[in-house]
Scaffold this active site. Structure first.
Site, short mmCIF file in Angstrom:
data_model
loop_
_atom_site.label_atom_id
_atom_site.label_comp_id
_atom_site.label_asym_id
_atom_site.label_seq_id
_atom_site.Cartn_x
_atom_site.Cartn_y
_atom_site.Cartn_z
N GLY A 8 35.87 -57.11 8.59
CA GLY A 8 36.14 -55.73 9.02
C GLY A 8 35.19 -54.76 8.35
N GLY A 11 34.40 -50.67 9.54
CA GLY A 11 35.41 -49.61 9.57
C GLY A 11 35.16 -48.53 8.54
N GLN A 12 36.15 -47.66 8.35
CA GLN A 12 35.98 -46.52 7.44
C GLN A 12 35.65 -47.00 6.02
OE1 GLN A 12 39.45 -44.19 6.44
NE2 GLN A 12 38.24 -42.43 5.79
N ILE A 35 33.50 -57.91 14.50
CA ILE A 35 33.99 -58.48 15.77
C ILE A 35 33.18 -57.86 16.91
CG2 ILE A 35 36.34 -59.07 15.06
CD1 ILE A 35 37.26 -56.35 16.22
N ILE A 55 39.18 -62.29 12.39
CA ILE A 55 40.12 -62.82 11.39
C ILE A 55 41.21 -63.68 12.02
CG2 ILE A 55 41.76 -60.87 11.35
CD1 ILE A 55 41.55 -61.12 8.20
N TYR A 143 53.01 -51.31 10.69
CA TYR A 143 51.95 -51.27 9.67
C TYR A 143 52.52 -51.62 8.30
CZ TYR A 143 48.06 -49.24 6.94
OH TYR A 143 47.01 -49.02 6.08
N LYS A 147 52.04 -54.80 5.71
CA LYS A 147 51.54 -54.60 4.34
C LYS A 147 52.47 -55.26 3.30
CE LYS A 147 47.75 -52.51 5.24
NZ LYS A 147 46.53 -53.34 5.18
N1 NAD Z 1 41.50 -45.76 5.44
C1 NAD Z 1 42.64 -45.51 4.81
O1 NAD Z 1 43.02 -44.35 4.61
C2 NAD Z 1 43.48 -46.65 4.31
C3 NAD Z 1 44.60 -46.36 3.52
C4 NAD Z 1 45.40 -47.40 3.07
C5 NAD Z 1 45.05 -48.71 3.36
N2 NAD Z 1 43.94 -48.96 4.13
C6 NAD Z 1 43.66 -50.36 4.44
O2 NAD Z 1 42.30 -50.68 4.19
C7 NAD Z 1 41.85 -51.64 5.15
C8 NAD Z 1 40.62 -51.13 5.87
O3 NAD Z 1 40.95 -49.89 6.46
P1 NAD Z 1 39.89 -48.97 7.23
O4 NAD Z 1 40.34 -47.58 7.05
O5 NAD Z 1 38.52 -49.35 6.89
O6 NAD Z 1 40.25 -49.39 8.74
P2 NAD Z 1 39.36 -49.21 10.06
O7 NAD Z 1 40.31 -49.18 11.21
O8 NAD Z 1 38.39 -48.11 9.90
O9 NAD Z 1 38.55 -50.58 10.08
C9 NAD Z 1 39.17 -51.80 10.36
C10 NAD Z 1 38.10 -52.83 10.60
O10 NAD Z 1 38.74 -54.05 11.02
C11 NAD Z 1 38.00 -54.59 12.08
N3 NAD Z 1 38.85 -55.49 12.87
C12 NAD Z 1 39.80 -55.18 13.78
N4 NAD Z 1 40.32 -56.31 14.31
C13 NAD Z 1 39.69 -57.34 13.68
C14 NAD Z 1 39.80 -58.74 13.79
N5 NAD Z 1 40.62 -59.34 14.68
N6 NAD Z 1 38.99 -59.51 13.01
C15 NAD Z 1 38.13 -58.95 12.14
N7 NAD Z 1 37.97 -57.62 12.01
C16 NAD Z 1 38.76 -56.83 12.78
C17 NAD Z 1 37.49 -53.39 12.86
O11 NAD Z 1 36.37 -53.74 13.67
C18 NAD Z 1 37.10 -52.47 11.71
O12 NAD Z 1 35.79 -52.77 11.27
C19 NAD Z 1 43.05 -51.92 6.06
O13 NAD Z 1 43.78 -53.01 5.56
C20 NAD Z 1 43.88 -50.67 5.90
O14 NAD Z 1 45.24 -50.90 6.19
C21 NAD Z 1 43.16 -47.97 4.61
#
Ligand code: NAD
Length: 320
Positions: A8, A11-12, A35, A55, A143, A147
């Site tokens: 992943g 993502g952010q 992906i 994943i 969600y 978690k």
């Molecule tokens: N950003 C936040 O504020 C925040 C806060 C608490 C926890 N988190 C946790 O941190 C982690 C990353 O968050 P984020 O903000 O980068 O999320 P995001 O949605 O920006 O990125 C998620 C990533 O997962 C990838 N993805 C989706 N389905 C997939 C699959 N089947 N196989 C592989 N990759 C896949 C997407 O392409 C993306 O790159 C997550 O577990 C999220 O719950 C984030």
């Protein structure tokens, strides 16, 4: 040397964490897992190897781990809170099924695994202020269910199979590089984009709704420092409360107005996000993370606001 797979990575968090890891472990393979439809681009693509890793497909995880001799996996694949409520079955498949696949590969290939948890692992019965490390976790969202399950599954793999699993409960993360992926705290990013573009902000979260937030540089440091930490002091593993600031929309709005006096905000509350936000804590107690591995945030609301407005205003050409 460290060989790391980031699942992943686009993502952010992943888009910044991958670059940060590449700047630290310069001799290792820092592999950007992606992906189809979310391929790495630009600097993320050019600066190191990438691999197709869905994943939900254990073979793809195993192939990447084998090919690049991976010792540490950052598992960032998830559907964020608001998206997960719309697609709960897929959220479970990625968040829990995907974690299970990752842990199984890690067990066989002896990898360490970081899987972030969230303030979303708590629920309405959880003490709201200074939420303790060990307390009621009774989330109402899919969600949160993924978690809490992920925390327990990761601890199980540590206790029963010796897999080196570690994790933090991230608050809402604020950043200017990659937009957030559909969470309840996204408003605290969107508000800076509006201010930097000189637009009025329509706030989807009601005044008086406090949530924990963190600036991305602190979050990246937490993710790296916990994996680097000496585990001999660990009492906990999955997952540590970490915190740096807590605010409601009024506080962040007035902070931005200190630097952009013309900035305007109006409320247009989104019922789904509001109900999720109300079920989450106002602020977390991160004493255990401080004591067990030396966690300490660097950014407060003021420092973050100055940096966000500087960076985004430079991008949108509206420097003041
Ligand atoms: N950003 C936040 O504020 C925040 C806060 C608490 C926890 N988190 C946790 O941190 C982690 C990353 O968050 P984020 O903000 O980068 O999320 P995001 O949605 O920006 O990125 C998620 C990533 O997962 C990838 N993805 C989706 N389905 C997939 C699959 N089947 N196989 C592989 N990759 C896949 C997407 O392409 C993306 O790159 C997550 O577990 C999220 O719950 C984030």
């Amino acid at each position: 040397m460290k060989n790391v797979l980031i699942i992943g990575s686009t993502g952010q968090i992943g888009s910044e964490l991958t670059m940060k890891l590449r700047s630290i472990y310069t001799n290792g393979n820092i592999v950007a897992g992606y992906i189809p439809g979310a391929e790495p681009k630009g600097e993320l693509k050019e600066s190191g190897p990438s691999a197709l890793v869905d994943i939900t497909n254990p073979q793809q995880i195993a192939d990447a781990v084998e090919k690049y001799q991976i010792d540490t996996i950052y598992n960032l694949a998830a559907l964020l809170s608001a998206v997960a409520e719309a697609k709960p079955q897929l959220a479970w498949k990625i968040g829990v099924g995907g974690l299970f696949n990752t842990l199984e590969v890690a067990r066989e290939k002896r990898c360490a695994v970081f899987t972030p948890s969230s303030i979303g692992s708590f629920g309405p019965e959880t003490p709201k202020d200074k939420t303790p490390q060990d307390t009621i976790r009774n989330p109402r969202t899919m969600y949160g269910v993924t978690k809490v399950t992920g925390e327990m599954l990761s601890d199980y793999y540590f206790r029963h199979f010796g897999v080196d699993t570690r994790s933090v409960r991230f608050p809402g993360l604020i950043s200017y590089v990659t937009p957030p992926g559909g969470g309840t705290t996204d408003y605290a990013v969107d508000i800076y984009y509006a201010a930097a573009k000189g637009e009025k902000f329509l706030c989807p979260i009601a005044a008086g709704t406090f949530m924990d937030m963190m600036y991305m540089p602190d979050a990246l440091r937490a993710a790296i420092e916990i994996m680097e930490a000496d585990p001999s002091k660990f009492i906990h593993r999955n997952s540590f409360n970490i915190a740096s600031m807590s605010f409601d929309p009024e506080i962040i709005y007035h902070k931005i107005k200190e630097y952009r006096p013309d900035f305007q905000m109006e409320y247009q509350v989104d019922p789904l996000r509001q109900s999720i936000a109300e079920s989450w804590p106002n602020s977390l107690d991160d004493t255990c993370a401080r004591e067990e591995w030396g966690w300490k945030p660097e950014y407060d609301l003021d420092a973050m606001t100055r940096d966000m407005l500087d960076k985004l205003s430079a991008r949108f050409g509206k420097q003041q």
